[in-house]
Motif scaffolding. Sequence first.
Motif, short mmCIF file in Angstrom:
data_model
loop_
_atom_site.label_atom_id
_atom_site.label_comp_id
_atom_site.label_asym_id
_atom_site.label_seq_id
_atom_site.Cartn_x
_atom_site.Cartn_y
_atom_site.Cartn_z
N TYR A 246 0.84 -1.20 0.00
CA TYR A 246 0.00 0.00 0.00
C TYR A 246 0.88 1.25 0.00
N ASP A 248 0.57 4.03 -1.50
CA ASP A 248 -0.14 5.31 -1.54
C ASP A 248 -0.99 5.55 -0.30
N LEU A 249 -0.83 4.70 0.74
CA LEU A 249 -1.62 4.81 1.96
C LEU A 249 -0.69 4.93 3.17
N THR A 253 0.18 2.40 7.01
CA THR A 253 1.42 1.78 7.50
C THR A 253 1.71 2.16 8.94
#
Length: 782
Positions: A246, A248-249, A253
Amino acid sequence: MIQRRFLNIPLLLILLLNNNFVFGEKTPTFEYYDQSFYNLISNIEIVEDTTNKFTITDIILKDLFSNSFKSETNSLHINFSKSNYWLKFDIKNTNEYIKTLILEVSNSTVDKIQLYTRHQNMVQRTKITGDKLPFNTRLINSNNFVYKLILEPNETYTYYLLINSGGDVLNLPILIYSPTQFIKKTGEKHIIYGFFYGIVVLILLIMITSLILKYKIYAIGNYIFYIFFIGLFLLSFDGLAFQYFYPDLPWLTNKVIFFSPLIAFYFLLRFVIKYFNIKYYKKLYIALSLISYLNILAVPFTVFGFCSLKLIICFIFIIVCISISSIIITSIIFIKKYTKLATLFLFAFVSLFVAMIGIYASIFFDLSNLFFGEILIKSGLSVQFILLAIAMIINLKSLHEKAHNEALINLQALNKLKEKANIELENVVEERTKSLSISNEKFKKAIIQNSNITTKLHQQKSEMKKQHDEIGQKNIKLEIALGEINKINSMLKQKNEEIKTQRDKIEIQRDLIEKRNRDITDSILYAGRIQSSILPTKEIINNLLPNSFVFFKPKEVLSGDFYWMGQFIADNKQKKSISNISEYIIISAIDCTGHGVPGALMSIVAHDLLNKAIKERKYLSPSKILDELNRGIINTFHKDIKNRNISDGMDMSLITIEKETNKLQFAGAYNPLYLIRNNELNIIKGDKFSVGYLYKDKNISFTNQNIQLQKDDILYLFTDGFADQFGGPDDKKFKNKQFKQLLIDIHEKPLNEQEKILENTFNNWKKNMEQIDDVLVIGIRI
């Protein structure tokens, strides 16, 4: 500006080890060999910015490192803090050639990180990145933060590293490696990752096999979810989940690393309950169930962050320790009933407890050897996975033996059924024999009838023989005709061979031409990548001039037009008229003679001469820079030419803006500067000769013009490609008059929208006609 790309990692500085480097002017020279490395922590000065407001200008001009401190251990330990930390160190290349270094920050949980390089009164900086920003903000594709440094021979560079942990705790050992040693180090880490995650995949396959065999399906399902979430936790801890799953998230994280172990231990406790059938032991069942539900109830507490980060981590650590301890106690209780299985479970979860202690010890304490701690974590979890897999295999073996015994019982029953079937088959055979006797009698009668039919067939055969003779005569005539056809075919075959030979020659020539065309095209494309590398990137332009645009449309892959931008700090010797140090921005739009390959070669020479005039000679006056370019072009291309005009050179416009006072200096070679103020276009004209101009050995000099800029002034620098383009309804030039009006019409719009309008206007004007020259337009709003 620094154009090298960097990877996200906590602070691990990595340098090439083949030669000598010096840290600071007062530190001794350290010699490196191919298999050695140097711990840099003792050479780094550290300043804490509790206000989080210091800029690089404050750091340099206010000498904030006079109150710096150094780490007393082999790594920098930052406790739970939201302050900015500034790290400073010097590196000197004592070699006689350029060296490339790698700087690695190997903690993947750094919230914000940015590198500044100071050399010869010029400051370069990288793009801000961190695990709270999308992964594509990292300049190098890695789970850690890596920076590539290039050092000129016998030059000293000062580096400033800005770090913010966002309230987390960080352990940052700082090391220097060579590129080859860094690749070796990375390879060793990948071997550990591959071995560990390979074990995880193997255990998952064993669990899936157990599911296929429908062996304790509910228990195995819970264990598969446990492996999934504990693997997600470790991938997030290593920074691999953010890189590959992920990118772009970034908000995810920072949450996964907290809630994934809680969910994992929920499924692990449910697995233990199902596996040992603990539901028949009410008190133990209630205790384990409550602990498992406590893990789930703690998930919102960690996701929404109702308290400080330190309390959240301590809370998770306590719940995990309670969960593992309860499983260890359960294994001890069942060790008499399930000796082998309970013993394996006991050792497995003791290993898991050691691994979890290693994980949280690396968070709370200053570990000088993080690599050893990582091996401890991976080893503990690997032992746990392997021991549980052995327990599963033992149960599968017992299940197989049980199935084997059941198969023997079924085989005996099948033999009895077979004997009964044989008796029934004998009875059927007797009945079939009787019916065959009757059929034989009928067959004899049929033979007699067949004999009569055979006689009739012989008569028909005689008639057919006569017809065959007649057909033979016709075949002779056909053979004669075929002979003539074969002769014609031979002639055609010979001609076909000649045609084939000519075709093969043509194909060989075609392949040779195609190969040469590919070689030429590949060379031009590679040259285009080289030329593109000298242009400032969009990130550099946005950092230098946030409210600006560059519309650049080369005629071919290679361009004769190019643009140059840079930011510089001028000292007293350079500035003279102003006592304090100021920052200058230099922008130039250059149109070299020709386009394509000749124009590209001229642009490379011009770019090198610009760097020499500005960076080496430190000229800030546009007229002095153009005079230096003029001399450089003449010396490069026309050293022995006298008594005639020289046409090879470039048309250009160049401005210098002092950021403190908004004073602009301009000099131009044929090309003007457009300034729009209060909806009125002002044209500041350049000199009527090009850079590279020589007339009968007479020296020429360019004129410097000063302008006091005002807020909302907009500047345009450009080449002649836009105005000279043919097109429109009458296939005529766009012309300067129409170009000026276009700029006046759009100057109040946002800069990014202006760029789109220029591009659409140019394409609509040109339509299907050929682009005749390179196009470059730069817009800047003050």
